[in-house]
Write a protein that holds these residues in place. Sequence first.
Motif, short mmCIF file in Angstrom:
data_model
loop_
_atom_site.label_atom_id
_atom_site.label_comp_id
_atom_site.label_asym_id
_atom_site.label_seq_id
_atom_site.Cartn_x
_atom_site.Cartn_y
_atom_site.Cartn_z
N MET A 419 0.94 -1.17 -0.09
CA MET A 419 0.08 -0.04 -0.03
C MET A 419 0.85 1.03 0.00
O MET A 419 1.95 1.34 0.45
N SER A 420 0.43 2.37 -0.50
CA SER A 420 1.09 3.79 -0.59
C SER A 420 -0.03 4.79 -0.42
O SER A 420 -0.69 4.61 -1.20
N GLY A 421 0.46 5.73 0.39
CA GLY A 421 -0.43 7.01 0.57
C GLY A 421 0.37 7.92 1.74
O GLY A 421 1.38 8.18 1.30
N GLY A 422 -0.08 8.01 2.59
CA GLY A 422 0.65 8.79 3.67
C GLY A 422 -0.13 9.63 4.65
O GLY A 422 -1.35 9.83 4.61
N THR A 423 0.69 10.34 5.46
CA THR A 423 0.02 11.42 6.35
C THR A 423 -0.76 12.29 5.91
O THR A 423 -1.98 12.83 6.45
N CYS A 426 -3.96 10.59 5.37
CA CYS A 426 -4.30 9.75 6.16
C CYS A 426 -4.98 8.36 5.76
O CYS A 426 -6.08 7.94 6.38
N GLY A 427 -4.49 7.88 4.58
CA GLY A 427 -4.84 6.92 3.84
C GLY A 427 -4.15 6.42 2.73
O GLY A 427 -2.85 6.56 2.50
N CYS A 428 -4.79 5.72 1.65
CA CYS A 428 -3.97 5.01 0.61
C CYS A 428 -4.41 5.48 -0.71
O CYS A 428 -5.48 5.73 -1.10
N PHE A 429 -3.46 6.12 -1.54
CA PHE A 429 -3.77 6.51 -2.81
C PHE A 429 -3.90 4.97 -3.60
O PHE A 429 -4.57 4.81 -4.70
N GLY A 517 -1.16 -2.22 -12.32
CA GLY A 517 -0.66 -1.97 -10.87
C GLY A 517 0.14 -0.75 -10.93
O GLY A 517 0.39 -0.02 -11.89
N MET A 518 0.86 -0.74 -9.89
CA MET A 518 1.90 0.63 -9.55
C MET A 518 2.91 0.32 -9.06
O MET A 518 3.07 -0.67 -7.93
N VAL A 519 4.07 0.80 -9.24
CA VAL A 519 5.42 0.78 -8.59
C VAL A 519 5.84 2.21 -8.06
O VAL A 519 5.79 3.11 -8.84
N ILE A 520 6.08 2.24 -6.74
CA ILE A 520 6.76 3.43 -6.26
C ILE A 520 7.94 3.50 -6.15
O ILE A 520 8.52 2.62 -5.54
N HIS A 521 8.49 4.61 -6.73
CA HIS A 521 10.02 4.73 -7.06
C HIS A 521 10.85 5.44 -5.96
O HIS A 521 11.92 5.89 -6.15
#
Length: 654
Positions: A419-423, A426-429, A517-521
């Motif tokens: 999962m990826s999102g953040g402060t 306060c959730g996920c993109f 899908g997605m990859v966060i780099h």
Amino acid sequence: MNEPLWTPSPSRVASSRLDGFRHSVNAPNDLRLVDSRALHRWSLEQPDAFWSAIWDNCGVVGNKGVVALVSGDVSDPLRTSRFFPQAKLNFAENLLVGPADQSEPAIVFEREDGQRRQFSWEQLRWNVASLVAHFRELGVGPGDTVAAWMPNLPETVITMLAAATIGATFTSTSADFGVAGVVDRFGQVRPVVLVAADGYSYGGKRFDCLDRLGEIHASLADLREVIVVGNLSDHPKLPAIGNVVSWATATSKLTSELDFERFDFDHPLYILYSSGTTGKPKCIVHRAGGVLLMHVKEQQLATDIREGDRVLYVTTCGWMMWNWLTTVLASKATIILYEGSLFHPGSSRLFDVAQRYNVTLLGVSAKYIDSCRKEGLRPRDTHSLAALRTICSTGSSLVPDGFVYVYDAIASDVHLQSMSGGTDLCGCFVGGDPTQPVYAGEIQGPSLGLAVDVFDDEGRSLPADHKGELVCTQPFPSVPLYFLGDADGVRFHNAYFDRFPGIWNHGDFAAWTPNGGMVIHGRSDATLNASGVRIGTAEIYEQVEQFPQVLEAIAVGQEWDNDTRIVLFVRLANGIELTDNLQAEIRGRLRINCSPRHVPARIVAVNDVPRTRSGKITELAVADVVNGRPVRNTEAMANPEALAEFIGRVELAI
């Protein structure tokens, strides 16, 4: 396309809450929601109908009203649109409904030294009611802030729930933060109550917090009371600071009454902290309804949390995943709180806990999975994890080897989702989908209701396998209300909307995959992301530049060993050398005054630092160099030749 590592069986798809939600949606006849990908498209095309369905299907308690979304200014839709403007709800009420059998556990706690405690739903409600009564005696209510400088204890959850019950705003940071780190945060939000533990343990060592509490108390002028929680001792000695009571005293009111006043959807619930590159940490104010809707959607649909499940997410109270974990109570599931080192007294500690409590969802960092892989752990051979359905990974990107390791060494039939999102939201993109295959190294796809895209520098959508900026192009409920101390909204605008007007720019490098899908780099801005915790460079500079030997400092994140490490460059005064003693002093000050996560992995001396033409140091350019990337926008630099100072000064993770 590569072959999937895991594909859900038809029966598992059919039993998932996501598939049940898909079938429950009353979509137009000409829009067949044949799968979750079609459901996502519908969630963007009909956001008002989608979020209304989330409210109903996920069991939100409150008065929804008849309007789900009022569109805002077309030039600034994310900031000006409003969700559920007529709604009334109470966040704590939603978390405290619980199952029919109130004797079931709501919170299970275990510490690294083996201490265990448990709160039934009935006991949790009683404890919250007692603290609410105490807060009301202090006159705490809407407009006030309650702060917790705490380990991951049940008392921290109780404090949050009590504050939310009466409409106060809650904020927290972990107990390992030093005085400067705490005051930089809480000094801005001006809490009227501070809840603090007497100490915490980690790796078999005990750390006292009471000696620092006096300094923190002296810096928070609005405090009406400090409540001390005995973590290391059942009866801690209260510091001589005035207006201080023990947790036992604060929760001694013998009451079972728990009345919930319902507030607006946009009522301030949380203040979270996301650090930038200048000034103190940003104080992000989050709305109660937005956080609740985002979390129940992610938890019930993406991670398939069901009533009676047991959810263990490894987190501290200074990370938004703590806030995410507590909302699991709204799904009538049990939360497992673990406090301490995951490798004490042995490397299998976390799997011991997961087995003992029949955990159904285990949440960890990508770094933890990589550490287990390197340790050669094979929990599937040593532990009974039959209840485990889902493993979540966040904080940094989970590399392909990590995916393969989970299915080979932990569990072969588990939904592994990165999962990826953040402060900031306060959730996920982007996150998981229990009805779709899992591919090594990939986040499965965009979150429902989130119009996620990848842009090039000109604001154009990029095809698969092309890196760009992670953006969100449509409103979502948990867009922050505002930043404290940002009356004109300039800092808020600059944080998310300066790059692409009217579009949220998250500051992550990302790329779509051919599988959808997605990859966060990694980060595309200068914010550090060490082991999943975002850290502002300004906090580091404030401490390091107090050394008379240091004229200037520049800190960047470097991709390293499947994670991000902090590299600190220092420009020293004439004749000063970067000795081992000076490095130890720098690290020690950062550890004590900020936190262990602020401590750099490498410290390197340089003779010059690159600057913009306006005189600002260019952290992005240095980050590009140390990560082996082409340097962006050198024409804006006053002294691009200074970059030569950084070439070859640290190893590249290639």
